[in-house]
Design a protein around this motif. Structure first.
Motif, PDB file in Angstrom:
ATOM      1  N   HIS A 158       0.828  -1.205   0.000  1.00  0.00           N
ATOM      2  CA  HIS A 158       0.000   0.000   0.000  1.00  0.00           C
ATOM      3  C   HIS A 158       0.865   1.258   0.000  1.00  0.00           C
ATOM      4  CE1 HIS A 158      -2.481   3.231   1.693  1.00  0.00           C
ATOM      5  NE2 HIS A 158      -3.494   2.614   1.124  1.00  0.00           N
ATOM      6  N   ASN A 159       1.933   1.251   0.792  1.00  0.00           N
ATOM      7  CA  ASN A 159       2.814   2.418   0.861  1.00  0.00           C
ATOM      8  C   ASN A 159       3.654   2.578  -0.394  1.00  0.00           C
ATOM      9  OD1 ASN A 159       1.908   3.093   3.422  1.00  0.00           O
ATOM     10  ND2 ASN A 159       3.565   2.017   4.477  1.00  0.00           N
ATOM     11  N   ARG A 160       4.079   1.473  -0.971  1.00  0.00           N
ATOM     12  CA  ARG A 160       4.986   1.521  -2.117  1.00  0.00           C
ATOM     13  C   ARG A 160       4.261   1.843  -3.414  1.00  0.00           C
ATOM     14  NH1 ARG A 160       6.714  -1.690  -6.236  1.00  0.00           N
ATOM     15  NH2 ARG A 160       5.217  -3.328  -5.713  1.00  0.00           N
ATOM     16  N   CYS A 161       3.038   1.348  -3.549  1.00  0.00           N
ATOM     17  CA  CYS A 161       2.329   1.403  -4.832  1.00  0.00           C
ATOM     18  C   CYS A 161       1.311   2.543  -4.875  1.00  0.00           C
ATOM     19  CB  CYS A 161       1.600   0.081  -5.074  1.00  0.00           C
ATOM     20  SG  CYS A 161       2.688  -1.356  -5.220  1.00  0.00           S
ATOM     21  N   ILE A 162       0.759   2.745  -6.069  1.00  0.00           N
ATOM     22  CA  ILE A 162      -0.394   3.623  -6.239  1.00  0.00           C
ATOM     23  C   ILE A 162      -1.640   2.819  -5.924  1.00  0.00           C
ATOM     24  CG2 ILE A 162      -1.773   4.897  -7.920  1.00  0.00           C
ATOM     25  CD1 ILE A 162       0.817   5.600  -9.362  1.00  0.00           C
ATOM     26  N   THR A 163      -2.453   3.333  -5.004  1.00  0.00           N
ATOM     27  CA  THR A 163      -3.660   2.646  -4.564  1.00  0.00           C
ATOM     28  C   THR A 163      -4.885   3.522  -4.819  1.00  0.00           C
ATOM     29  OG1 THR A 163      -3.429   3.543  -2.329  1.00  0.00           O
ATOM     30  CG2 THR A 163      -2.367   1.426  -2.779  1.00  0.00           C
ATOM     31  N   GLY A 164      -6.051   2.952  -4.578  1.00  0.00           N
ATOM     32  CA  GLY A 164      -7.287   3.679  -4.830  1.00  0.00           C
ATOM     33  C   GLY A 164      -7.404   4.959  -4.036  1.00  0.00           C
ATOM     34  N   SER A 165      -6.938   4.952  -2.797  1.00  0.00           N
ATOM     35  CA  SER A 165      -7.045   6.129  -1.939  1.00  0.00           C
ATOM     36  C   SER A 165      -6.132   7.263  -2.386  1.00  0.00           C
ATOM     37  CB  SER A 165      -6.725   5.756  -0.486  1.00  0.00           C
ATOM     38  OG  SER A 165      -5.411   5.247  -0.374  1.00  0.00           O
ATOM     39  N   LYS A 166      -5.200   6.986  -3.297  1.00  0.00           N
ATOM     40  CA  LYS A 166      -4.260   8.005  -3.778  1.00  0.00           C
ATOM     41  C   LYS A 166      -4.697   8.629  -5.103  1.00  0.00           C
ATOM     42  CE  LYS A 166      -0.484   5.486  -1.544  1.00  0.00           C
ATOM     43  NZ  LYS A 166       0.670   4.595  -1.730  1.00  0.00           N
TER      44      LYS A 166
ATOM     45  N   LEU B 266      -5.074  13.002  -9.391  1.00  0.00           N
ATOM     46  CA  LEU B 266      -5.896  13.715 -10.373  1.00  0.00           C
ATOM     47  C   LEU B 266      -6.165  15.164  -9.968  1.00  0.00           C
ATOM     48  CD1 LEU B 266      -8.560  10.976 -11.255  1.00  0.00           C
ATOM     49  CD2 LEU B 266      -6.367  11.450 -12.376  1.00  0.00           C
ATOM     50  N   GLY B 267      -5.673  15.579  -8.810  1.00  0.00           N
ATOM     51  CA  GLY B 267      -5.881  16.950  -8.365  1.00  0.00           C
ATOM     52  C   GLY B 267      -7.279  17.215  -7.843  1.00  0.00           C
ATOM     53  N   LEU B 268      -7.976  16.180  -7.383  1.00  0.00           N
ATOM     54  CA  LEU B 268      -9.353  16.308  -6.913  1.00  0.00           C
ATOM     55  C   LEU B 268      -9.461  16.423  -5.403  1.00  0.00           C
ATOM     56  CD1 LEU B 268     -11.001  13.584  -9.183  1.00  0.00           C
ATOM     57  CD2 LEU B 268     -11.064  16.058  -9.529  1.00  0.00           C
ATOM     58  N   SER B 269      -8.462  15.955  -4.694  1.00  0.00           N
ATOM     59  CA  SER B 269      -8.540  15.882  -3.237  1.00  0.00           C
ATOM     60  C   SER B 269      -8.296  17.240  -2.593  1.00  0.00           C
ATOM     61  CB  SER B 269      -7.522  14.875  -2.707  1.00  0.00           C
ATOM     62  OG  SER B 269      -7.516  14.860  -1.296  1.00  0.00           O
ATOM     63  N   THR B 270      -9.148  17.584  -1.618  1.00  0.00           N
ATOM     64  CA  THR B 270      -8.938  18.786  -0.821  1.00  0.00           C
ATOM     65  C   THR B 270      -8.127  18.483   0.429  1.00  0.00           C
ATOM     66  OG1 THR B 270     -11.047  18.438   0.325  1.00  0.00           O
ATOM     67  CG2 THR B 270     -11.080  19.831  -1.641  1.00  0.00           C
ATOM     68  N   LYS B 271      -7.900  17.210   0.701  1.00  0.00           N
ATOM     69  CA  LYS B 271      -7.175  16.815   1.911  1.00  0.00           C
ATOM     70  C   LYS B 271      -5.683  16.602   1.659  1.00  0.00           C
ATOM     71  CE  LYS B 271     -11.159  14.542   4.060  1.00  0.00           C
ATOM     72  NZ  LYS B 271     -11.692  13.272   4.624  1.00  0.00           N
ATOM     73  N   LYS B 272      -5.354  16.179   0.446  1.00  0.00           N
ATOM     74  CA  LYS B 272      -3.943  15.914   0.154  1.00  0.00           C
ATOM     75  C   LYS B 272      -3.668  16.237  -1.318  1.00  0.00           C
ATOM     76  CE  LYS B 272      -2.021  12.417   2.076  1.00  0.00           C
ATOM     77  NZ  LYS B 272      -1.662  11.028   2.453  1.00  0.00           N
TER      78      LYS B 272
ATOM     79  N   THR C 259     -14.128  12.468  -5.907  1.00  0.00           N
ATOM     80  CA  THR C 259     -13.070  11.874  -5.086  1.00  0.00           C
ATOM     81  C   THR C 259     -13.370  10.412  -4.762  1.00  0.00           C
ATOM     82  OG1 THR C 259     -14.179  12.831  -3.152  1.00  0.00           O
ATOM     83  CG2 THR C 259     -12.283  14.022  -4.039  1.00  0.00           C
ATOM     84  N   VAL C 260     -14.643  10.106  -4.549  1.00  0.00           N
ATOM     85  CA  VAL C 260     -15.053   8.732  -4.262  1.00  0.00           C
ATOM     86  C   VAL C 260     -15.173   7.923  -5.553  1.00  0.00           C
ATOM     87  CG1 VAL C 260     -16.872   7.282  -3.274  1.00  0.00           C
ATOM     88  CG2 VAL C 260     -16.253   9.423  -2.152  1.00  0.00           C
ATOM     89  N   LEU C 261     -15.756   8.526  -6.576  1.00  0.00           N
ATOM     90  CA  LEU C 261     -15.952   7.821  -7.845  1.00  0.00           C
ATOM     91  C   LEU C 261     -14.638   7.357  -8.458  1.00  0.00           C
ATOM     92  CD1 LEU C 261     -18.760   9.735  -9.802  1.00  0.00           C
ATOM     93  CD2 LEU C 261     -18.755   7.325  -9.142  1.00  0.00           C
ATOM     94  N   THR C 262     -13.639   8.223  -8.441  1.00  0.00           N
ATOM     95  CA  THR C 262     -12.367   7.851  -9.067  1.00  0.00           C
ATOM     96  C   THR C 262     -11.694   6.703  -8.324  1.00  0.00           C
ATOM     97  OG1 THR C 262     -11.333   9.709  -7.872  1.00  0.00           O
ATOM     98  CG2 THR C 262     -11.920  10.060 -10.182  1.00  0.00           C
ATOM     99  N   GLN C 263     -11.847   6.685  -6.996  1.00  0.00           N
ATOM    100  CA  GLN C 263     -11.308   5.564  -6.227  1.00  0.00           C
ATOM    101  C   GLN C 263     -12.001   4.260  -6.623  1.00  0.00           C
ATOM    102  OE1 GLN C 263     -11.754   5.901  -1.974  1.00  0.00           O
ATOM    103  NE2 GLN C 263     -10.625   4.029  -1.562  1.00  0.00           N
TER     104      GLN C 263
ATOM    105  N   LEU D  33      -5.847   5.471 -15.527  1.00  0.00           N
ATOM    106  CA  LEU D  33      -4.655   4.669 -15.826  1.00  0.00           C
ATOM    107  C   LEU D  33      -3.539   5.548 -16.388  1.00  0.00           C
ATOM    108  CD1 LEU D  33      -3.309   1.889 -16.009  1.00  0.00           C
ATOM    109  CD2 LEU D  33      -4.375   1.610 -18.264  1.00  0.00           C
ATOM    110  N   LYS D  34      -3.876   6.419 -17.332  1.00  0.00           N
ATOM    111  CA  LYS D  34      -2.870   7.295 -17.959  1.00  0.00           C
ATOM    112  C   LYS D  34      -2.210   8.201 -16.925  1.00  0.00           C
ATOM    113  CE  LYS D  34      -4.293  10.875 -20.310  1.00  0.00           C
ATOM    114  NZ  LYS D  34      -3.620  12.041 -19.688  1.00  0.00           N
ATOM    115  N   GLU D  35      -3.016   8.821 -16.064  1.00  0.00           N
ATOM    116  CA  GLU D  35      -2.470   9.744 -15.077  1.00  0.00           C
ATOM    117  C   GLU D  35      -1.646   9.018 -14.015  1.00  0.00           C
ATOM    118  OE1 GLU D  35      -2.638  13.159 -15.099  1.00  0.00           O
ATOM    119  OE2 GLU D  35      -3.407  12.774 -17.132  1.00  0.00           O
ATOM    120  N   CYS D  36      -2.060   7.813 -13.644  1.00  0.00           N
ATOM    121  CA  CYS D  36      -1.302   7.033 -12.658  1.00  0.00           C
ATOM    122  C   CYS D  36       0.044   6.594 -13.229  1.00  0.00           C
ATOM    123  CB  CYS D  36      -2.110   5.822 -12.204  1.00  0.00           C
ATOM    124  SG  CYS D  36      -3.477   6.211 -11.094  1.00  0.00           S
ATOM    125  N   ILE D  37       0.056   6.200 -14.489  1.00  0.00           N
ATOM    126  CA  ILE D  37       1.317   5.811 -15.141  1.00  0.00           C
ATOM    127  C   ILE D  37       2.265   7.004 -15.184  1.00  0.00           C
ATOM    128  CG2 ILE D  37       2.354   5.120 -17.335  1.00  0.00           C
ATOM    129  CD1 ILE D  37      -0.128   3.375 -17.811  1.00  0.00           C
TER     130      ILE D  37
END
Length: 219
Positions: A6-14, A19-25, A129-133, A172-176
């Motif tokens: 979870h720490n090493r990889c890109i996960t749903g919560s990230k 994508l620049g959608l989160s107001t928390k991080k 924020t929820v939908l993209t996860q 997928l594109k943005e995560c890559i």
């Protein structure tokens, strides 16, 4: 193993941060965490235990309310078949009408419902924020999804989240791209309009908020 991946990889919560959608991080803060400049925020102790207990309560509720049996996912999680740096642990699976779904549990304070949009007949609309996860999980596990949302412990909704190839492709594109930048050390631009950015810069550079920092974004 789960925590390490979870720490090493890109996960749903990230995904929302990427994508620049989160107001928390912000994307920059996530990048700094993953590259090792700042400590990660971890859920531990009672917060983690309470989340697990709530999920068990949700299992019982959907069984009694809808007749669905929640299925626990594999403990080892799932990596993307091609891009192994994409990793996900989902809450549950559920089979409805012969179709297997990812089942994502979301538990919010009552006040959060006031900021969620509704459709013309009053049904709540999942925020981006929820939908993209959830779309990330559909991409990873190759199946549609349902979201079980609870507000204030007693207002409950079960929502369908159909697959969307365009959204999944964009994620997928943005995560890559984010992962590629992470490997090369190409920092995103800090969000200077975010108060947390100043606090983090102060912590990273060990200087008071308001001091001028000379150098490039990477430096």
């Amino acid at each position: 193993y789960q925590l390490e991946e979870h720490n090493r990889c890109i996960t749903g919560s990230k995904v929302a941060s990427i994508l620049g959608l989160s107001t928390k991080k912000s994307k920059w803060q996530l990048f700094c965490e993953m590259i090792g400049d700042i400590d990660r925020e971890e859920l531990t102790g009672d917060n983690l235990l309470m989340g697990e207990c709530m999920e068990l309560a949700f299992d019982l509720f959907i069984q009694k309310k809808y007749g669905y049996t929640a299925i626990f996912p594999p403990e080892e999680g799932q990596h993307h078949e091609e891009h192994k740096f994409l990793f996900g642990l989902v809450d549950r699976f559920v089979t409805v009408g012969g179709v297997r779904y990812v089942l994502e549990y979301k538990n919010f304070d009552k006040q959060y419902k006031n900021i969620w949009e509704t459709d013309m007949i009053g049904n709540i609309i999942l925020p981006d924020t929820v939908l993209t996860q959830i779309h990330f999980y559909s991409l990873l596990w190759d199946m549609p999804a349902k979201a079980f949302v609870c507000f204030g412990g007693n207002e409950l909704y079960l929502l369908d989240v159909p697959r969307n190839p365009d959204i999944e492709g964009y994620i997928l594109k943005e995560c890559i791209q984010f992962w590629d930048d992470l490997q090369k050390g190409n920092y995103p631009e800090p969000d200077y309009g975010n108060e947390e950015t100043s606090k983090l810069l102060s912590k990273i550079y060990n200087c008071p908020i308001g001091d001028y920092l000379d150098g490039t974004t990477e430096e």
